[in-house]
Scaffold this motif. Structure first.
Motif, PDB file in Angstrom:
ATOM      1  N   ASP A 168       0.725  -0.940   0.086  1.00  0.00           N
ATOM      2  CA  ASP A 168      -0.038  -0.046  -0.212  1.00  0.00           C
ATOM      3  C   ASP A 168       0.900   1.312  -0.099  1.00  0.00           C
ATOM      4  O   ASP A 168       0.248   2.601   0.199  1.00  0.00           O
ATOM      5  N   TRP A 220      -0.814   6.463  -0.554  1.00  0.00           N
ATOM      6  CA  TRP A 220      -1.943   5.594   0.010  1.00  0.00           C
ATOM      7  C   TRP A 220      -2.594   6.266   1.180  1.00  0.00           C
ATOM      8  O   TRP A 220      -3.770   6.375   1.459  1.00  0.00           O
ATOM      9  N   ASN A 272      -8.214   0.179   5.465  1.00  0.00           N
ATOM     10  CA  ASN A 272      -7.963   1.613   4.897  1.00  0.00           C
ATOM     11  C   ASN A 272      -7.317   2.694   5.862  1.00  0.00           C
ATOM     12  O   ASN A 272      -7.549   3.938   5.661  1.00  0.00           O
TER      13      ASN A 272
END
Length: 922
Positions: A32, A274, A533
């Motif tokens: 990520d 990210w 996330n």
């Protein structure tokens, strides 16, 4: 041995990077962090902390005196949070990092903070930087002559990939870039106290208490944050985040109108790509959950500055579109939507609650833009333009073989047709046969049949493409359709043609149960794969100060005795591993269950499902859905506990959802005020509220049709209370025509019942009988059990009004409706049924009060209690009049006089209303 293998999850699990010791660039691209991190002093500080957490394999013992495994794990979790946090788009300065690190370092009196500042201050030349990163290699690889099993940190773990990216970024830098990094490092250290003296415990605790930056309710910054002054120099290197270090002012997004960017501020640097994406998704969640907390202008200023810092980040335009949409700014939302698709051509995809690598399944380019445009027009009440955009999107999706986007478009069209009243789609979407609204016999389908066809087609596509979220949405939409529409067969002729014209509650329950499977099946949907996330890390860091305070409040004597204080440290941050969108769909199923039970008449099931939603799904719920749950609960209070309890709960709801910002809470307040005004006999106030209802609805035909229906229904009831029977009947007839035009059959049942009531009170009982029977028939067709019981009660009153000869028939109808009314009815309906029961006995010539006085007095006493709670003066006059008559027959003069006095009080209150303005206060 890999002691820390998989710390934070392996890169292979997240992005598909293979295990082993492949090229760092390949694995970094799969992870990520992007293809290459932009190396900054903050990342170097994190690298040093990782080296302390997992020292090189050749080192015999960790240099940091950890007191326990829990203490060691705390540092690991802190490092994981630092690399994943997305609470802002700017990296924190050294001062903030030391403040956060103090919570982990407190057991050993700031040893870790001191080591960090000493190490960073000792990096004075490019050779020092080279030696620093050379030592980092020992964290990931075994020494020469060692075994592979001697590795101390898994290279494919979250922290391992982070270190490899930083090492690769340093190796790729030119000598000029290394000099820039060294200059930035000096400025980074100078941003903190030049002496690097660490504050005492009391100083840190007071700083934490004075500068807690996060609002715990919604996770949005509400205070004015410190402006960090960091003297970073600009630099540009290879990699995805090459625009991260840009000469720019610094600001943290705190939604403060006064907090604007200033040109004289010191330059700073952004987080990784990210983290920026995760930050934007986080702000999108804030806009959905509580848009009233986000001022339009300051939010746009922050997003504009972020776009200046990172011009390639086109999703900023989409976020500005969402912000304008939430603030009902049509021009700005349309402009930002066009800008987003003009600049990015839709290649960055639409906002979702996950950052899945498979997200390009929904990147439909032009069709995605049309889908967003249609939703925009639908939101602002432009059904024709919305249908035009959706129809064009269908054509483009079919031309491009974009099945996923086509499935979502079909779902959007069905949602539009179900929410906005459209009597016919002819001329709006082109041919009658453009959306499959033909059964092969040349017969055009009705709007409801078109909706059913679209829903089933969307459901089939979602199932075929494994779009779990869309599948759940379609099941909820089908449940809503089955709740309000009788599914007529497309071909219904011949001897075997179906004659069943009733809804099926079993189908509603089945679809709602299937929609809940999204909780267990979301992992099979490539568009909703559970992916970290950054929400966990962000939440963890936000609660770091609170947890540190709680832990620091323990006495010094017992602190050493705590075997494992990790739970105390970790307690405040436990975000759900299930994506927010999945939780919202599962919660919507419970709200839909509550709505279904409202139709079927089970108050207990309404309360249960609403409470489940408010308890289990409140954190993931949007502001509109959560306020809807509050509305349902307050309505239940008004019906069963009276207006005092309802208005007390309404005050609490208004504190959470200001009525000026939330239309549902405002409508509920008006409904309660209107009901109370009618019961008190304050007709002028009731008419004033009716006028406000009319103003709230849109003038566009077919838009806000439910609100227009509500306004007309309340106007007719107000005219009925004022004994303007002809005008009330005219309004009710017009409303019935409107409901029939838009196929609102469930609402038609209530309108027919109102017409029967109008004719009964105007002494035209014979004319009211057909309306009551028709309403009863509608209720049976749609399984509206409680409303059917109310219609049966009205039918009994109509028969009773025809004379004493029909008293036994009326009494039979009352007994037929009593189980449902007493089991699920509210105060008003129960009081009305008790009153009608007593009237049936008193009207029956064969009944004698003296023989069975309890058959009359018990229902009347119960009705009087319920009506006292509701302050319903008109019905109370009937109750006390009948009580006085019954006591007169029994020869109880004192009780008769008391009932007569109460009768006079209610009549006087109705004829001479006082303090009408009090009806607007609560």
């Amino acid at each position: 041995m890999n002691v820390f293998a998989g710390v934070g999850g392996s890169a292979g699990e997240r992005g598909g990077a293979g295990a082993g010791s492949g090229a760092a660039a390949r694995d970094a691209g799969s992870a990520d962090f992007g293809a290459l991190l932009e190396l900054t002093p903050h990342k170097m500080a994190v690298c040093h902390l990782v080296q302390v957490f997992a020292p090189p394999a050749q080192q015999q013992a960790p240099p940091f005196p950890f007191e326990s495994s829990a203490h060691h794990n705390r540092l690991g979790l802190f490092l994981f949070a630092l690399t994943r946090s997305c609470e802002d788009f700017l990296e924190p300065p050294l001062e903030e990092l030391l403040r956060q690190l103090k919570a982990v370092d407190d057991l050993v009196n700031g040893w870790l903070c001191e080591q960090l500042t000493t190490t960073l201050a000792g990096l004075n030349s490019p050779d020092d930087l080279f030696n620093f990163f050379d030592k980092l290699r020992g964290v990931l690889t075994s020494p020469e002559g060692g075994n592979v099993g001697d590795e101390f940190l898994d290279p494919n773990s979250q922290l391992g990939v982070f270190l490899r990216c930083c090492i690769l970024a340093f190796n790729s830098m030119t000598f000029e870039g290394v000099c820039h990094l060294l200059a930035n490092l000096v400025a980074y250290c100078n941003s903190a106290d030049a002496s690097y003296d660490l504050a005492e415990d009391e100083d840190f605790n007071s700083e934490i208490e004075m500068s807690d930056p996060m609002d715990a309710d919604i996770g949005v910054r509400s205070g004015v944050f410190d402006r960090y002054t960091q003297g970073y120099a600009t630099g540009s290197h290879m990699g995805e985040s090459s625009s991260s270090l840009i000469q720019a002012p610094i600001s943290l997004h705190n939604f403060d109108e006064a907090d604007i960017f200033k040109a004289e501020d010191s330059p700073t640097c952004l987080r990784s790509r990210w983290q920026l994406e995760a930050y934007l998704n986080q702000q999108a969640d804030v806009l959905e959950k509580d848009p009233s907390s986000v001022p339009l202008n300051s939010f746009n200023n922050t997003m504009t500055q972020l776009q200046t810092l990172a011009p390639e980040l086109h999703r900023v335009q989409f976020l500005q579109y969402l912000n304008a949409l939430c603030h009902d700014d049509y021009v700005a939302s349309l402009d930002h939507l066009h800008r987003y698709f003009d600049y990015s051509a839709g290649m960055q995809g639409l906002f979702s609650r996950s950052l899945s690598p498979h997200q390009d399944n929904i990147v439909g380019k032009y069709e995605s833009a049309l889908l967003c445009l249609g939703n925009l027009h639908c939101y602002f009440g432009h059904p024709k333009k919305a249908l035009e955009a959706f129809t064009e999107a269908v054509r483009v999706s079919q031309m491009n073989n974009d099945d996923s986007c086509l499935a979502y478009i079909l779902g959007a069209i069905s949602n539009l047709l179900s929410k906005i009243g459209i009597s016919s789609t002819v001329g709006l979407i082109g041919s009658r046969y453009s959306l499959g609204n033909n059964i092969g016999l040349g017969t055009p389908l009705s709007i409801q049949q078109q909706l059913l066809v679209l829903l089933k087609r969307s459901l089939k596509r979602a199932d075929m493409l494994k779009l779990t979220s869309l599948l759940s949405f379609d099941h909820i939409s089908l449940a809503k359709f089955d709740l309000k529409h009788v599914q007529r067969p497309l071909v219904s002729f011949g001897p075997n043609g179906s004659t069943k014209l009733r809804t099926c509650p079993a189908d509603v329950c089945k679809n709602l149960r299937l929609s809940s499977h999204v909780l267990s099946d979301f992992g099979t949907d490539s568009l909703s794969i559970s992916n970290d996330n950054g929400s966990f890390s962000t939440s963890w860091l936000r609660n770091l100060s609170d947890a540190s305070r709680s832990w620091s409040n323990s006495s010094a004597k017992t602190r050493k005795l705590i075997a494992n204080d990790f739970d105390n440290f970790h307690f405040h941050a436990q975000p759900s591993p299930i994506p927010t969108s999945v939780l919202q769909l599962a919660g919507s199923a419970h709200l839909m269950r509550a709505t279904a039970w409202e139709h079927y008449g089970s108050a207990q099931m309404v309360r249960m499902n609403t409470l489940v939603y408010a308890t289990c799904f409140a954190d993931a719920a949007s502001s509109s859905e959560l306020s809807l749950a509050y509305v349902k609960l307050i309505e239940q209070l008004a019906v069963f506990k009276g207006y005092s309890a309802a208005f007390c709960a309404l005050k609490l709801a208004e504190e959470k959802f200001p009525s000026s910002m939330n239309s549902q809470i405002h409508l509920l307040k008006m409904q309660l005020l209107h009901e109370r005004a009618l019961h008190r006999g304050h007709l002028r106030i009731a008419q004033q509220i009716c006028d406000e209802f009319g103003v709230l609805s849109s003038s566009v035909s077919g838009v806000d049709i439910e609100l227009k229906t509500e306004a007309s229904l309340r106007r007719a009831r107000t005219l009925l209370a004022a004994k303007e029977f002809s005008q009330a009947a005219a309004v009710a007839n017009s409303l019935f025509t409107t409901c029939h035009k838009y196929n609102m059959q469930v609402e038609n049942a209530s309108v027919l019942l109102l017409l029967a009531e109008i004719h009964r009170k105007s002494d035209n009982a014979v004319l009211g009988l057909p309306y009551a029977l028709a309403s009863q028939s509608f209720c049976k067709s749609f399984n509206l059990d409680l409303l059917e019981a109310s219609a049966t009660l009205t039918l009994a009153e109509l028969w009773l009004a025809l004379g004493s000869n029909h008293a036994k028939r009326a009494l039979s109808l009352v007994y037929q409706s009593l189980p449902m009314i007493l089991g699920h009815g509210g105060l008003e309906l129960r009081a009305r049924s008790q009153l009608v029961l007593a009237k049936c006995h008193l009207t029956d010539p064969e009944f004698s009060v003296s023989e069975d006085p309890c058959a009359v007095l018990d229902p009347l006493n119960q009705a009087a209690e319920d009506l006292h709670v509701l302050e319903y003066h008109e019905m109370a006059t009937e109750v006390y009049y009948l009580k006085a008559m019954a006591y007169n027959h029994l020869g109880k003069l004192d009780e008769r006089e008391e009932a007569a006095a109460r009768f006079k009080e209610h009549v006087t209150t109705l004829e001479n209303p006082r303090d009408e303005e009090d009806s607007l206060a609560y």
